[in-house]
Design an enzyme around this catalytic site. Structure first.
Site, PDB file in Angstrom:
ATOM      1  N   ASP A 192       0.861  -1.183   0.000  1.00  0.00           N
ATOM      2  CA  ASP A 192       0.000   0.000   0.000  1.00  0.00           C
ATOM      3  C   ASP A 192       0.896   1.231   0.000  1.00  0.00           C
ATOM      4  O   ASP A 192       1.998   1.207   0.552  1.00  0.00           O
ATOM      5  CB  ASP A 192      -0.907   0.018   1.227  1.00  0.00           C
ATOM      6  CG  ASP A 192      -2.016  -1.023   1.157  1.00  0.00           C
ATOM      7  OD1 ASP A 192      -2.449  -1.352   0.036  1.00  0.00           O
ATOM      8  OD2 ASP A 192      -2.446  -1.496   2.218  1.00  0.00           O
TER       9      ASP A 192
ATOM     10  N   ASP B 134      -6.995  -1.489  -4.686  1.00  0.00           N
ATOM     11  CA  ASP B 134      -8.065  -1.148  -3.749  1.00  0.00           C
ATOM     12  C   ASP B 134      -9.002  -0.098  -4.356  1.00  0.00           C
ATOM     13  O   ASP B 134     -10.224  -0.179  -4.204  1.00  0.00           O
ATOM     14  CB  ASP B 134      -7.495  -0.611  -2.435  1.00  0.00           C
ATOM     15  CG  ASP B 134      -6.620  -1.610  -1.708  1.00  0.00           C
ATOM     16  OD1 ASP B 134      -6.844  -2.824  -1.864  1.00  0.00           O
ATOM     17  OD2 ASP B 134      -5.711  -1.170  -0.979  1.00  0.00           O
TER      18      ASP B 134
END
Length: 174
Positions: free
Chosen positions: A132, A150
Site C-alpha cells: 500500500d 483497492d
C-alpha cells in the site's frame, strides 16, 4: 426468447467477457505502481513523500484485508483471502459471461473488481503481504493507506450499486 435463454446464448464476443481487457489493464497498472514504490521508496513513515497538504506517498505492507483487517493474525489469513479472491473473481467472470457486452456499467464494474482482486492476490501470494502507498489524511487523522487495486475494487463496487439503481428504475418504468 426469454431473458434467461438470451443470457445463456451469448457468444463470447457478445458477452461481457470481452471487457476483461480492463481487468488486465488494472492488474498491470497496479503492479507497476507497486514495483515503482518498492524500488524507489524506503519503507515506513520516516520515508514518506509529501505530495499535497492532504496526501502522502507512504510505502507500507498490509498482511490483512481492507483497513488491515486480520493483519495481526498468524498467517492463515493469507490463504483465506486468496480463496475468497479466486471465488469472487470466478463468480464475476461467470456473471460477465452471462451479461451482454453492451451493459457497460456492470461489465466495467466486474472488470475493475477482478483486476483489483488479482492485483492484491498477486502481492499476497508473491510477497506474503499487499503493498500500500496512497496515504490521504486530514489533520492528524490518516485514512488507512491503500493502492491502485483497492481503488479499482471500490470504484467497481460503486458502479455495481449505480447499475443496481439503474436496473431498478428501468424495471419500474416497464
Amino acid at each position: 426468447m426469454t431473458s434467461t435463454a438470451l443470457k445463456q446464448s451469448l457468444s463470447l464476443k457478445e458477452s461481457g467477457i470481452r471487457w476483461l481487457w480492463l481487468a488486465v489493464l488494472v492488474f498491470i497498472i497496479d503492479n507497476g505502481t507497486k514495483l515503482l514504490v518498492m524500488d524507489t521508496m524506503g519503507y515506513g513513515w520516516p520515508n514518506r513523500i509529501e505530495v499535497l497538504p492532504f496526501f502522502n506517498l507512504l510505502y507500507v505492507h498490509n498482511t490483512g484485508a481492507a483497513f488491515s483487517f486480520l493483519s495481526d493474525a498468524s498467517g492463515w489469513q493469507r490463504w483465506l483471502f486468496a480463496v475468497i479472491a479466486f471465488g469472487v473473481c470466478g463468480l464475476l467472470m461467470y456473471w460477465m459471461r452471462r451479461t451482454p457486452a453492451t451493459n457497460k456499467i456492470a461489465n466495467c464494474a466486474y472488470a475493475l473488481i477482478i483486476g483489483g482482486a488479482f492485483g492484491n492476490l498477486f502481492d499476497r501470494m508473491y510477497h506474503g503481504f499487499v503493498v500500500d502507498f496512497l496515504d490521504f489524511f486530514y489533520g492528524d487523522y490518516h485514512f488507512p493507506a491503500f493502492n491502485v487495486a483497492d481503488s479499482a475494487i471500490c470504484i467497481g463496487a460503486a458502479l455495481l450499486i449505480l447499475d443496481g439503481f439503474k436496473s431498478d428504475k428501468a424495471a419500474k418504468d416497464q
